[in-house]
Each structure stands twice: as structure tokens, then as C-alpha cells.
Motif scaffolding. Structure first.
Motif, PDB file in Angstrom:
ATOM      1  N   PRO A 191      57.121  52.654  28.814  1.00 49.91           N
ATOM      2  CA  PRO A 191      57.253  51.872  30.108  1.00 49.91           C
ATOM      3  C   PRO A 191      56.824  52.043  31.354  1.00 49.91           C
ATOM      4  CG  PRO A 191      58.924  52.234  28.673  1.00 49.91           C
ATOM      5  CD  PRO A 191      58.203  53.468  28.333  1.00 49.91           C
ATOM      6  N   GLU A 192      56.936  53.207  32.294  1.00 48.99           N
ATOM      7  CA  GLU A 192      56.204  53.379  33.637  1.00 48.99           C
ATOM      8  C   GLU A 192      54.540  53.365  33.050  1.00 48.99           C
ATOM      9  OE1 GLU A 192      57.875  55.497  30.907  1.00 48.99           O
ATOM     10  OE2 GLU A 192      57.674  57.549  31.968  1.00 48.99           O
ATOM     11  N   ASP A 193      54.166  52.887  32.365  1.00 47.46           N
ATOM     12  CA  ASP A 193      52.908  52.852  31.935  1.00 47.46           C
ATOM     13  C   ASP A 193      52.505  51.672  32.240  1.00 47.46           C
ATOM     14  OD1 ASP A 193      52.525  56.107  32.079  1.00 47.46           O
ATOM     15  OD2 ASP A 193      52.478  55.002  30.008  1.00 47.46           O
ATOM     16  N   ILE A 194      53.039  50.669  32.601  1.00 41.74           N
ATOM     17  CA  ILE A 194      52.814  49.088  32.788  1.00 41.74           C
ATOM     18  C   ILE A 194      54.035  48.434  33.515  1.00 41.74           C
ATOM     19  CG2 ILE A 194      52.948  47.059  31.266  1.00 41.74           C
ATOM     20  CD1 ILE A 194      53.184  48.595  28.973  1.00 41.74           C
ATOM     21  N   HIS A 195      52.749  47.606  34.324  1.00 42.30           N
ATOM     22  CA  HIS A 195      52.951  47.408  35.277  1.00 42.30           C
ATOM     23  C   HIS A 195      52.564  45.281  35.740  1.00 42.30           C
ATOM     24  CE1 HIS A 195      53.610  51.066  37.455  1.00 42.30           C
ATOM     25  NE2 HIS A 195      52.294  51.646  36.974  1.00 42.30           N
ATOM     26  N   VAL A 196      53.641  44.746  36.147  1.00 46.42           N
ATOM     27  CA  VAL A 196      53.678  43.396  36.146  1.00 46.42           C
ATOM     28  C   VAL A 196      53.783  42.312  37.678  1.00 46.42           C
ATOM     29  CG1 VAL A 196      54.697  41.353  35.483  1.00 46.42           C
ATOM     30  CG2 VAL A 196      54.785  43.131  33.731  1.00 46.42           C
ATOM     31  N   VAL A 197      53.009  41.916  37.735  1.00 44.33           N
ATOM     32  CA  VAL A 197      52.823  41.326  39.163  1.00 44.33           C
ATOM     33  C   VAL A 197      52.667  40.136  39.161  1.00 44.33           C
ATOM     34  CG1 VAL A 197      52.390  43.485  40.340  1.00 44.33           C
ATOM     35  CG2 VAL A 197      50.758  42.014  39.916  1.00 44.33           C
ATOM     36  N   VAL A 198      52.621  39.137  39.751  1.00 43.00           N
ATOM     37  CA  VAL A 198      53.061  37.871  40.246  1.00 43.00           C
ATOM     38  C   VAL A 198      51.627  37.230  41.261  1.00 43.00           C
ATOM     39  CG1 VAL A 198      53.663  35.207  39.991  1.00 43.00           C
ATOM     40  CG2 VAL A 198      54.976  37.392  39.051  1.00 43.00           C
ATOM     41  N   VAL A 199      50.682  36.821  40.401  1.00 42.44           N
ATOM     42  CA  VAL A 199      49.342  36.186  41.348  1.00 42.44           C
ATOM     43  C   VAL A 199      49.105  35.861  41.231  1.00 42.44           C
ATOM     44  CG1 VAL A 199      48.312  38.313  41.185  1.00 42.44           C
ATOM     45  CG2 VAL A 199      47.651  37.384  43.437  1.00 42.44           C
ATOM     46  N   GLY A 200      48.445  34.512  41.845  1.00 40.49           N
ATOM     47  CA  GLY A 200      47.764  33.247  41.955  1.00 40.49           C
ATOM     48  C   GLY A 200      48.084  31.991  42.342  1.00 40.49           C
ATOM     49  N   GLY A 201      47.467  30.995  42.230  1.00 40.52           N
ATOM     50  CA  GLY A 201      48.094  29.037  43.014  1.00 40.52           C
ATOM     51  C   GLY A 201      48.580  28.794  41.950  1.00 40.52           C
ATOM     52  N   GLU A 202      48.532  28.613  41.173  1.00 39.83           N
ATOM     53  CA  GLU A 202      49.240  27.359  39.707  1.00 39.83           C
ATOM     54  C   GLU A 202      48.403  26.426  39.403  1.00 39.83           C
ATOM     55  OE1 GLU A 202      53.538  27.063  40.596  1.00 39.83           O
ATOM     56  OE2 GLU A 202      53.543  28.113  42.513  1.00 39.83           O
ATOM     57  N   THR A 203      46.902  26.741  40.123  1.00 35.51           N
ATOM     58  CA  THR A 203      45.939  25.843  39.389  1.00 35.51           C
ATOM     59  C   THR A 203      46.242  26.396  38.247  1.00 35.51           C
ATOM     60  OG1 THR A 203      43.966  27.267  39.910  1.00 35.51           O
ATOM     61  CG2 THR A 203      44.843  25.636  41.611  1.00 35.51           C
ATOM     62  N   GLY A 204      46.091  26.784  37.070  1.00 38.74           N
ATOM     63  CA  GLY A 204      46.065  27.221  36.177  1.00 38.74           C
ATOM     64  C   GLY A 204      46.676  28.724  35.814  1.00 38.74           C
ATOM     65  N   ALA A 205      47.666  28.417  33.837  1.00 39.04           N
ATOM     66  CA  ALA A 205      48.261  29.693  33.714  1.00 39.04           C
ATOM     67  C   ALA A 205      47.616  30.354  33.300  1.00 39.04           C
ATOM     68  CB  ALA A 205      48.883  28.850  32.502  1.00 39.04           C
ATOM     69  N   MET A 206      47.094  31.471  33.669  1.00 38.48           N
ATOM     70  CA  MET A 206      46.020  32.208  33.440  1.00 38.48           C
ATOM     71  C   MET A 206      46.956  33.723  34.090  1.00 38.48           C
ATOM     72  SD  MET A 206      43.724  31.355  32.416  1.00 38.48           S
ATOM     73  CE  MET A 206      42.707  29.160  32.364  1.00 38.48           C
ATOM     74  N   TRP A 207      45.940  34.720  33.155  1.00 36.67           N
ATOM     75  CA  TRP A 207      47.029  35.870  33.430  1.00 36.67           C
ATOM     76  C   TRP A 207      45.590  37.208  33.597  1.00 36.67           C
ATOM     77  CZ3 TRP A 207      45.804  38.948  28.902  1.00 36.67           C
ATOM     78  CH2 TRP A 207      46.015  38.283  27.575  1.00 36.67           C
ATOM     79  N   LYS A 208      45.592  38.008  33.708  1.00 39.32           N
ATOM     80  CA  LYS A 208      44.844  39.057  33.805  1.00 39.32           C
ATOM     81  C   LYS A 208      45.472  40.763  33.597  1.00 39.32           C
ATOM     82  CE  LYS A 208      40.684  38.085  36.368  1.00 39.32           C
ATOM     83  NZ  LYS A 208      41.107  36.478  36.848  1.00 39.32           N
ATOM     84  N   MET A 209      44.670  41.602  31.841  1.00 39.79           N
ATOM     85  CA  MET A 209      45.598  43.368  32.412  1.00 39.79           C
ATOM     86  C   MET A 209      44.523  43.496  32.733  1.00 39.79           C
ATOM     87  SD  MET A 209      46.951  42.504  28.387  1.00 39.79           S
ATOM     88  CE  MET A 209      47.977  42.098  28.082  1.00 39.79           C
ATOM     89  N   ILE A 210      43.921  44.293  34.049  1.00 37.86           N
ATOM     90  CA  ILE A 210      43.724  45.443  34.251  1.00 37.86           C
ATOM     91  C   ILE A 210      43.714  46.646  34.257  1.00 37.86           C
ATOM     92  CG2 ILE A 210      42.544  46.291  36.756  1.00 37.86           C
ATOM     93  CD1 ILE A 210      43.724  43.914  37.882  1.00 37.86           C
ATOM     94  N   GLY A 211      42.948  47.337  33.113  1.00 40.92           N
ATOM     95  CA  GLY A 211      43.405  48.864  32.873  1.00 40.92           C
ATOM     96  C   GLY A 211      42.884  49.490  33.870  1.00 40.92           C
ATOM     97  N   GLY A 212      43.686  50.933  33.379  1.00 47.07           N
ATOM     98  CA  GLY A 212      43.736  52.137  34.103  1.00 47.07           C
ATOM     99  C   GLY A 212      44.359  51.736  35.154  1.00 47.07           C
ATOM    100  N   GLY A 213      45.818  51.756  35.160  1.00 46.11           N
ATOM    101  CA  GLY A 213      46.327  51.433  36.437  1.00 46.11           C
ATOM    102  C   GLY A 213      47.896  51.895  36.595  1.00 46.11           C
TER     103      GLY A 213
END
Lengths: 435, 90
Positions: free
Chosen positions: A401-423
């Protein structure tokens, strides 16, 4: 080198592409004639007969047989230089000699004190202006940096950070207050947290005070503050530890385009969940900077749609198992997850931990898992020891669990997400004490 | 104009350890540095010693973790090893 110093004759074996680096390391440790033997690159993936051919073949750097290099390294009598080692001091003066602007730009470029894009030269006046944004003394030592774990630490002060933060900016006028922490090398992804509800004049959230973008195009080149901090961090990470010279102090085979600018803030106003820094024990009113190792190639998606579980599972499996991902969700996506019952970030993280699985044979075949986790498994460190016992086709968890992080970022023009590996998150620093 | 570099430490020269006249009858540690496939390389070295220098006692050893000093292993080598070959590092 520690064994040599303790009186044990030693030969270190390296692959030939690292020759310049390992000789540089030996010199920086006062043992420039350290005995080293070389085999061809790569060792990874080579069979036993191929490696036997390396042993019985030629040392491509010392231009003799590998065996001669190795045995000779242990038996060849010492000469004067072997006995004396090499003592020296390197001068990095506080100020450079005066010269024309063109010549100074050339000096910075030729010495690799830049990323090869134009910089704002750090004049005394500009650095003094940067220093006016902090209450800390210019000569206060902030920390120490080194390019890798086996090199020497270089020390840096508040002033040195200001020099690099200032010359990384894109125009002469900069926000008065910058995070001035740069204590560790290889932190490339940086996130600024704050809380939006605090509007006291002297303690505005740092992200708004300096104009960081956490809405439309937050990951792109659309914000002076994001770009300036990202670039400044890149410059100070290479300059404060003595440079980042390919083959000598930098050996990343492909490098990383995220080194240029991977800086963003969390869109807390639009997030349905608690801010990242609050998850990690800070008060809502604190302004912090979170530093990640960062940098593996992102996986991208939209949703959550009907098949989101399949997409998320495949995307998690595509991340490097050695380092868990930063999952960056547009607020629309975050609220979509709330609608599906994920009322906290932790619930989403727990889902990811449960569903991100690989066959054991594939997990343990990963190069970094082999190099870094397998020794821990063999030493009995959990959970790796148990994972190593799994049958080859057994699906094992990729992340804790401590290896994965969730943050909320973006301007709500699209329901988009990214997974940035190595974090993996390496540290969180409070900004306010640097004001 | 400011110099953007940090402040490097002073480097103090260190001598190498006295070398061996030959390896016959000596205890040599082959240290597997734990890089991917380095165990296979070290095993080939071990085999080579067995075939070509049978009078040399070869001991294969591994640190506890990659890229981290292992003081216990170092102490063991210092206590009863005549020499060490470390491989394959960077």
C-alpha cells in the motif's frame, strides 16, 4: 575501497561501459590506481558459457586478458602512486571571474552547468533578490548531494540553492518565494500541496501564492511557476553535487525526459478526498513539497468507465514492479471513483494493491527486482521472502500500500488519469519554515 | 557572477593494500555484488579458479543487499581472507 584501506588486496570487476565512471569514483575516493578488471557489457542475460568466455577473454579496457588483469591486480607490486594515493582539493569559488555575458554563457554551457537551454546568469544582484525571499542565512548549509550511492557528498548552502533556482527561471522576474530544498539527487517529480481554505495574508497556500497550475494542462508547459521550479530543481540537482556528466557521473542508458519539468500541485478545491499532505500527517493549513523518485513512462486512461477495472489492472501491471506508481486523477475521475464507492484515496490504493498482480516468474525476472528485492528475499525480509516461495505461475502482489500514491490534478475538461511509474515518495518538506 | 556548483569535499589519498606474491594457498573471497546475473558470472570465476588454480581456496560470499555496505561481510573478509574479487559491479 574499504577493504583496500583495511589491508585486503582487492580487484573490482566491472563491465567496460562503466570504466570512466568507476575510475572517476576511485579518484574521488583518493585511490586513483585502484585495481579494476573489465569484462564486456552486458552481463545481464548472458548464459554460463558466454560468461565463461568473458572470464577467458580479453579485458577491453586494460588491453590484456581478463585473467591477467584480475590476477595481476592482486599480485602486481605496488608503485609510488599506489602507496601515496591522491590527495587534492577542488575549488568551487563562490564567485566567478568577471567576464562578458556571452563568455559567461559559454562558460556555463561548456561546463554543463545548464541543461543547454538559455539560463538567467546568477549575478550577485539576482541572487540577493532570490535570497530576500527567505529568512534563512545565505551561508546556512542546506544539505549534501551525491550523484550515486558510491560517490562523495558535496555540500550546499541556501545561497547555492538560490543561485541555481534563479538561473533556472525563464525571465528575470520570479515569484518571491520558492521552495529551496534540494537535498537529494534524482528526485525529479515534485508536487506542492496546500489547503485551499486558508487565506491568511501571510500564510497563503504556497501553490496559489506562487501561481502554480493544478488545473488545465497542469503537467504541461503552461505555468511559469511549475516550469521554473521543475527546471530549477533539475539544475540544482546536477550542479550542487558537482555536475551530471554522461559516462562519469550519469549512466542512465536512455535518460528521462521527465527530468526537465515534472512539477505540479494538487487540485484540492475540486478533489473529493483529503489532500496528499494531510494523508501523510500534515495539518490542512500546512504548505508542503513532496519529493518523489519519479520518472518512469506514464500510462494514460479515461474514466472510470464500465471496464475500468480491466484497464486499471492492465495499467498497474504495466508499471515497473520495483517502484509503485503515482496515480494522478482528474477531479472528474476522482468523483467518478467516489460514485463507485471509493470514499477515500486509501480505498482506491487498497484496490490497486489487491489487483496489481504478476505471475511470480515474471515478477522475479524483472532486472531491478532481481538486483534489489531478491537479496532481501534471500535474507528473509518480508514480504519478499514469502513471495520468493511462490510457484512460478502464482499471481503475486506487485506493490505494498505504501508504494502507491493517489493525487488529484487537472482542470475537469476530461475524465483523464495517468499512472506515473517509478514514484516512491521519498520525503515531504514543509515550505513555511523556508519563508 | 556566482558559481552554481556546490562545495566538494577534500580528497585524502589512500594507499592500496600490500599485494600478494602469488595466490597459491591463499583464501580468496569472490564477492557476488548481487547485480542481475552476477551470481552466474561469479560462479564461472569460481569454476575457473578450481580448474586453473586449485591451490587457491575460493570462498563465494554475498552482501545482504545491493549497493549497500555490509560491515559484517567486510569484517569476515578482513579477518580470514587474503584477497577479494568483487563482481560484477557497475
Amino acid at each position: 575501497m574499504a577493504l583496500e584501506a583495511a589491508g585486503v588486496p582487492t580487484v573490482a570487476v566491472h563491465t567496460h561501459v562503466f570504466a570512466r565512471l568507476v575510475r572517476s569514483v576511485a579518484t574521488a575516493n583518493g585511490m586513483p590506481t585502484l585495481r579494476q578488471a573489465f569484462v564486456p557489457q552486458p552481463v545481464v542475460g548472458r548464459t554460463a558459457p558466454e560468461l565463461r568466455a568473458y572470464v577467458e577473454g580479453t579485458d577491453p579496457i586494460n588491453n590484456c586478458s581478463f585473467i591477467e588483469s584480475m590476477i595481476g591486480g592482486l599480485t602486481r607490486p605496488l608503485d609510488g602512486q599506489d602507496l601515496a594515493g591522491l590527495s587534492y582539493t577542488r575549488s568551487t569559488p563562490r564567485l566567478l571571474d568577471a567576464d562578458s555575458e556571452d563568455n559567461l554563457h559559454r562558460l556555463f554551457t561548456e561546463n554543463r552547468w545548464t541543461d543547454f537551454a538559455p539560463v538567467v546568469l546568477p549575478t550577485e544582484e539576482r541572487v540577493a533578490a532570490m535570497l530576500s525571499g527567505t529568512s534563512h542565512a545565505a551561508d546556512e548549509v542546506v544539505g549534501r548531494l551525491r550523484p550515486t550511492a558510491y560517490r562523495e557528498f558535496w555540500e550546499f548552502t541556501v545561497e547555492k540553492v538560490a543561485v541555481n533556482a534563479g538561473h533556472g527561471r525563464r525571465e528575470p522576474r520570479v515569484p518571491a518565494r520558492h521552495p529551496r530544498d534540494g537535498r537529494k539527487r534524482h528526485f525529479r517529480s515534485l508536487e506542492l500541496d496546500d489547503v485551499s481554505g486558508d487565506r491568511r495574508p501571510r500564510q497563503r497556500p504556497i501553490r496559489d501564492e506562487i501561481g502554480m497550475n493544478y488545473r488545465i494542462g497542469a503537467f504541461g508547459p503552461h505555468s511559469h511557476a511549475n516550469v521554473t521550479i521543475g527546471r530549477a530543481y533539475g539544475l540544482l540537482s546536477q550542479n550542487l553535487q558537482g555536475g551530471s556528466v554522461p559516462q562519469e557521473t550519469y549512466l542512465g542508458s536512455q535518460g528521462n525526459f521527465l527530468s526537465y519539468n515534472a512539477t505540479f500541485a494538487e487540485n484540492e478545491q475540486a478533489s473529493p478526498w483529503e489532500p496528499f499532505h494531510v494523508q501523510h500527517g500534515f495539518k490542512p493549513e500546512d504548505s508542503t513539497v513532496s519529493l518523489f523518485l519519479g520518472g518512469w513512462v506514464p500510462v494514460f486512461g479515461g474514466g472510470p468507465r464500465e471496464t475500468w477495472e480491466e484497464k486499471f489492472t492492465r495499467s498497474l501491471q504495466a508499471c515497473d514492479p520495483y517502484t509503485g506508481p503515482i496515480i494522478a486523477l482528474d477531479p472528474l475521475v476522482a468523483r467518478g471513483f467516489v460514485d463507485r464507492g471509493f470514499t477515500t484515496k486509501q480505498q482506491l490504493i487498497d484496490w490497486c494493491v489487491e489487483h496489481a498482480r504478476l505471475p511470480a516468474r515474471e515478477y522475479w525476472d524483472n532486472q531491478w527486482i532481481q538486483t534489489l528485492h531478491r537479496p532481501r528475499a534471500l535474507a528473509g525480509v518480508e514480504p519478499y521472502a514469502s513471495m520468493l516461495k511462490a510457484a512460478p505461475d502464482e499471481l503475486i502482489r506487485m506493490f505494498r500500500p505504501e508504494d502507491i500514491h493517489v493525487v488529484v490534478v487537472g482542470g475537469e475538461t476530461g475524465a483523464m488519469w495517468k499512472m506515473i511509474g517509478g514514484g516512491p515518495r521519498l520525503t515531504i518538506v514543509q515550505i513555511d519554515r523556508w519563508r | 557572477m556566482h558559481d552554481p556548483r556546490g562545495y566538494p569535499p577534500e580528497v585524502i589519498g589512500k594507499r592500496l593494500a600490500a599485494r600478494l606474491e602469488n595466490l597459491d594457498g591463499k583464501a580468496i573471497y569472490l564477492v557476488d555484488c548481487l547485480f542481475d546475473n552476477s551470481d552466474l558470472f561469479v560462479d564461472q570465476l569460481r569454476c575457473w579458479f578450481g580448474e586453473h588454480l586449485p591451490g587457491t581456496e575460493v570462498r563465494v560470499a554475498r552482501p545482504k543487499e545491493s549497493w549497500v555496505d555490509d560491515p559484517e561481510l567486510r569484517a569476515r573478509i578482513e579477518a580470514d581472507g587474503d584477497a577479494a574479487i568483487l563482481g560484477v559491479g557497475l
